[in-house]
Design an enzyme around this catalytic site. Structure first.
Site, PDB file in Angstrom:
ATOM      1  N   THR A   1      81.441  -5.043 -18.072  1.00  0.00           N
ATOM      2  CA  THR A   1      81.267  -3.780 -17.365  1.00  0.00           C
ATOM      3  C   THR A   1      81.145  -2.650 -18.392  1.00  0.00           C
ATOM      4  O   THR A   1      81.684  -1.578 -18.215  1.00  0.00           O
ATOM      5  CB  THR A   1      82.409  -3.608 -16.355  1.00  0.00           C
ATOM      6  OG1 THR A   1      82.467  -4.808 -15.581  1.00  0.00           O
ATOM      7  CG2 THR A   1      82.182  -2.454 -15.395  1.00  0.00           C
ATOM      8  N   HIS A   2      80.491  -2.971 -19.506  1.00  0.00           N
ATOM      9  CA  HIS A   2      80.400  -2.023 -20.605  1.00  0.00           C
ATOM     10  C   HIS A   2      78.988  -1.460 -20.681  1.00  0.00           C
ATOM     11  O   HIS A   2      78.152  -1.954 -21.423  1.00  0.00           O
ATOM     12  CB  HIS A   2      80.814  -2.706 -21.912  1.00  0.00           C
ATOM     13  CG  HIS A   2      82.159  -3.368 -21.796  1.00  0.00           C
ATOM     14  ND1 HIS A   2      82.468  -4.586 -22.345  1.00  0.00           N
ATOM     15  CD2 HIS A   2      83.269  -2.975 -21.139  1.00  0.00           C
ATOM     16  CE1 HIS A   2      83.714  -4.912 -22.036  1.00  0.00           C
ATOM     17  NE2 HIS A   2      84.225  -3.959 -21.297  1.00  0.00           N
ATOM     18  N   LEU A   3      78.766  -0.430 -19.876  1.00  0.00           N
ATOM     19  CA  LEU A   3      77.483   0.263 -19.914  1.00  0.00           C
ATOM     20  C   LEU A   3      77.697   1.629 -20.540  1.00  0.00           C
ATOM     21  O   LEU A   3      78.745   2.251 -20.337  1.00  0.00           O
ATOM     22  CB  LEU A   3      76.897   0.401 -18.505  1.00  0.00           C
ATOM     23  CG  LEU A   3      76.444  -0.950 -17.960  1.00  0.00           C
ATOM     24  CD1 LEU A   3      77.239  -1.320 -16.751  1.00  0.00           C
ATOM     25  CD2 LEU A   3      74.959  -0.958 -17.662  1.00  0.00           C
TER      26      LEU A   3
ATOM     27  N   GLN B   1      75.676  -4.438 -23.297  1.00  0.00           N
ATOM     28  CA  GLN B   1      76.361  -5.090 -24.412  1.00  0.00           C
ATOM     29  C   GLN B   1      75.825  -6.512 -24.418  1.00  0.00           C
ATOM     30  O   GLN B   1      75.681  -7.115 -23.344  1.00  0.00           O
ATOM     31  CB  GLN B   1      77.871  -5.083 -24.144  1.00  0.00           C
ATOM     32  CG  GLN B   1      78.751  -5.667 -25.219  1.00  0.00           C
ATOM     33  CD  GLN B   1      80.228  -5.612 -24.811  1.00  0.00           C
ATOM     34  OE1 GLN B   1      80.559  -5.762 -23.637  1.00  0.00           O
ATOM     35  NE2 GLN B   1      81.113  -5.413 -25.762  1.00  0.00           N
TER      36      GLN B   1
END
Lengths: 583, 219
Positions: A511-513, A342
């Site tokens: 932590t947006h994978l 992101q």
């Protein structure tokens, strides 16, 4: 290896998606359900003693033990990947509740265009405008199909906010750029800390459309449709990286575990480290794991749900040799394809002349504008595709991590002059943040590392990931807009985001994978179908943001959980009657 | 078994000093009088004196308020290095160790204990030098991993919960108007707009009513 008695469903991962699937199955069917969570058991009462910045904010007690397992990273295939040896750009959670315990709770719906991004961009700008190395795809599910599940998820979590588009009617004060909602948010917006209020006033003055961040940190006491009651947020400021001590932040432990605890056919095993999914002849047989005593165990199951977060979902599929690994050279294979993060930046750091009381707050207490999201704005002056959200969030400013930021006019980073300025500005520094969409590219993907291993000797996951010009230009453009807003907020001095450069594992981003086990229209381009069911192993479901073909700017949790509700309906209403492929 | 080392610190230097916290209202910073004799867990006394002196140049005690000396930053660092952090419990430490790009982060085998041991060698006798000379020495090592760690740890020791050994008497929190872990600001969060809200700091043990075991005491 010890062989346990078979169960109907084994679920790998005790976070939002795993525990939601467990609670739907447990409450709506008579199936036996086992959840395997490799971290420890937790409950709300544990969290008051956890209000310590060092142990939780810096030593990261709620995260996966990086000593045991990490990922390796390289920017391009011709480079050597090295392990991310200490946490930086993202923070994978561990323990019951997973990252859903330490999250911020910002709970966006994606825009209708995000679900058909490839078609949308081709229609609007022409196929030639796309980067030649893109790997964009339409989602095999539309906004309208997902809307009822978004609504259910918001009601389950008690999301606070204000609608900006109620059944097609634009409402000022909400996000007027959002897709049509069937209902208002279940709880009213959170109170506005000072910095968030300043941002809102300035944005309005500039002609933008500010709205309160949608927050799973509920604003008032709330009882959800499942009968679970939670208290309203008290803005203690120990939110992201912490578990909520009063249960105001919706977390699997306070929202789902009350429905599961004590249920006869449900079992949660903490400290269970799953190493392989065992599949034979197109059927998953169960999983191998190491239990909390270090013993190797085989758990046979009729259905397997993989819900262990984006990176571990992909890694387990690769380790288990289920599906063809993606090869960026040929473009063939599917597992590991479509890795996105992101574009998350501190777009502008602003220094004010008034105190901000930034220790008061919550991970999702803030104000945002959607005027630069997706195609809400004219891209004529923008040399990139897509967009994102500019916002300020008052998450609770803690001093160990945040002390020492000074305006650019102060040169020193230690000593008398620095100290004086850092003291002066400690509570006068505000940030305008940006998160933007990250397109999928052919060269950004995951596979197994040939060198580095985890504590059990299994290969680590290897990320091949870098930013491209589209993200760099977007970050720079949005930083310019953030500076204008900061100026309108009355900032004395402003520091711009220095630019994206190469993908940096040391700067916390989010932590947006997403990706690795993406959903799609067919099995040559995707791992799972639109019910997140594996194309070739129909009794295996891969839940979570690993299914997203690309990142659509907003934070993924709400959408991931909405998709899990949809999968649960399909499994319970259709699959259990006729086990087999759902499409 | 290491020989027992103690560090004797003067705690009286800030009693009665007026500092200006961020609401620009003068307030009295309280610290106890007398001297403290603190058992060291990692450093020798000589090393501790050098670290304390270096931290005091990074975060000096001056007209803008007390600093690393009064907060006991060196005690914080000593305990961290003695505990799991010093032994690299929070890092992936499997070989091979290869030189990487800056974006791949710290890749060396040396753990925080090693970094301090090596970094302190050329600094021997640092605490006996004049301030100007000390500043010159620190400027010379500014870009090292050791200095980066020392600077980070100095800030941490200024503002940690007192249970970790630094921020003695919550002097760091008083300095910046940080109230510590309080349960609720529900009534204040949207009322104090543009004016300072500065409740008296409380420590975690005071809030929860019992001692909490800090991470440095874990195995």
């Amino acid at each position: 290896m010890k062989r346990l008695a078979p169960v109907d469903a084994v679920i790998v991962g005790g976070g939002w998606n795993g525990l939601l699937m467990a609670s739907e199955l447990t409450r709506r069917t008579g199936l036996s359900v086992v959840v395997l969570e490799r971290g420890e058991a937790r409950k709300t009462q544990d969290y008051a003693a956890g209000m310590d910045e060092l142990d939780y904010g810096i030593r990261l007690r709620m995260m996966q033990a990086i000593r045991d397992e990490t990922v390796t990273l390289r920017h391009q295939t011709r480079e050597r990947a090295l392990p991310i040896r200490q946490y930086g750009s993202f923070l994978p959670g561990s323990g019951v509740g997973g990252a859903g315990e330490h999250w911020s709770g910002i709970s966006y719906r994606y825009q209708p265009r995000d679900f058909r991004l490839l078609s949308h961009l081709c229609e609007k700008y022409g196929a030639r405008s796309l980067p030649p190395d893109h790997a964009l795809a339409d989602w095999p599910v539309t906004y309208d199909e997902l809307e009822p599940y978004y609504d259910r998820t918001e009601k389950m979590m008690g999301v606070s906010g204000k609608a900006g588009n109620l059944r097609g009617k634009r409402i000022e004060g909400g996000n007027i750029f959002e897709g049509p909602r069937s209902a208002e948010y279940p709880t009213p917006p959170m109170k506005s800390p000072y910095l968030a209020a300043l941002f809102g006033e300035a944005a309005r003055k500039l002609g933008y459309h500010p709205y309160p961040l949608p927050a799973a940190t509920t604003s008032v006491d709330y009882t959800n449709p499942d009968g679970v009651s939670r208290a309203g947020c008290s803005f203690c400021g120990y939110c992201e990286r912490f578990g909520c001590m009063i249960g105001a932040k919706s977390q699997p432990t306070n929202t789902l575990m009350p429905l599961l605890r004590g249920k006869k056919k449900f079992e949660l095993r903490a400290g269970a480290w799953v190493r392989r999914i065992i599949a034979k002849d197109g059927q998953a047989q169960g999983v191998n794991y190491v239990d909390s005593k270090g013993e190797e165990v085989f758990q046979p199951a009729t259905m397997v749900f993989l819900a262990s977060w984006t990176l571990n979902n992909t890694r387990l599929l690769l380790l288990s040799q289920i599906g063809e690994p993606y090869d960026p050279a040929s473009g063939k294979g599917v597992v590991g394809r479509g890795l996105t993060h992101q574009v998350s930046t501190a777009a502008a750091t602003a220094f004010f002349d008034k105190p901000l009381n930034r220790f008061m707050g919550a991970g999702s207490a803030g104000t945002a504008i959607g005027d630069f999201d997706g195609d809400a704005f004219d891209h004529a002056e923008a040399n990139f595709l897509g967009g994102g959200t500019l916002y300020t969030v008052c998450y609770g400013f803690r001093p160990m991590a945040n002390f020492g930021v000074v305006p650019a006019s102060v040169r020193s980073r230690w000593g008398r002059e620095w100290k004086k300025s850092a003291l002066e500005f400690y509570d006068r520094t505000g940030r305008i943040s940006f998160y933007g969409e990250h397109l999928a590219y052919r060269q950004n993907y995951m596979d197994l590392d040939p060198t580095y291993k985890d504590h059990l000797g299994d290969p680590l996951l290897r990320l091949t990931l870098d930013w491209q010009d589209n993200e760099r230009r977007m970050a720079s453009f949005m930083s310019g807009k953030a500076v204008e807003i900061a100026r309108a907020m009355g900032a004395q001095e402003i520091t711009r985001f220095p630019g994206l450069g190469r993908y940096d594992t040391t700067r916390y981003q989010s932590t947006h994978l997403q990706g690795g086990a993406i959903m799609g229209a067919n099995e040559t381009e995707s791992v799972v179908n639109w019910y997140l069911q594996h194309w070739r192993v129909p009794n295996l479901f891969v839940l979570g943001a690993s299914a997203f073909p690309q990142n659509p700017s907003g934070n993924p949790t709400l959408t991931a959980v909405a998709l899990t509700y949809r999968t649960a309906d399909a499994v319970i209403d259709r699959y259990l009657k006729h086990p087999g492929t759902l499409v | 078994m290491r020989r027992r080392h103690f560090l004797t610190l003067s705690a009286s230097t800030v009693g009665g000093l007026l500092v200006y916290s961020l609401d620009r209202t003068p307030s009295r910073v309280h610290a106890q009088e007398g001297t403290l004799r603190v058992p060291l867990k990692f450093f020798t006394e000589e090393q501790a004196l050098d670290v304390a002196a270096a931290a005091a140049r990074i975060f000096p005690s001056d007209e803008s308020g007390p600093g690393a000396t009064e907060a006991g930053v060196v005690i914080y660092i000593d305990r961290q290095l003695a505990g799991p952090y010093g032994k690299d419990r929070y890092r992936y430490t499997q070989p091979p160790f290869e030189k990487g790009l800056p974006e791949q982060g710290y890749q060396d085998a040396a753990n925080p204990r090693d970094i301090y041991r090596e970094g302190l060698k050329p600094l021997a006798g640092f605490h006996r030098r004049e301030a100007a000379e000390q500043d010159k020495i620190l400027t010379g090592i500014e870009s090292t991993v050791f200095f980066t760690l020392l600077r980070t740890h100095t800030i941490e020791g200024m503002f940690c919960d007192p249970m970790h050994g630094g921020n003695r008497d919550m002097i760091g929190w008083q300095l910046i108007g940080f109230p510590g872990p309080r349960m609720s600001y529900l009534e204040e969060v949207d009322q104090y707009h543009g004016r300072a809200f500065r409740p008296k700091p409380v420590s975690l043990a005071e809030v929860v009513g019992h001692r909490v075991r800090p991470s440095e005491e874990e195995e």
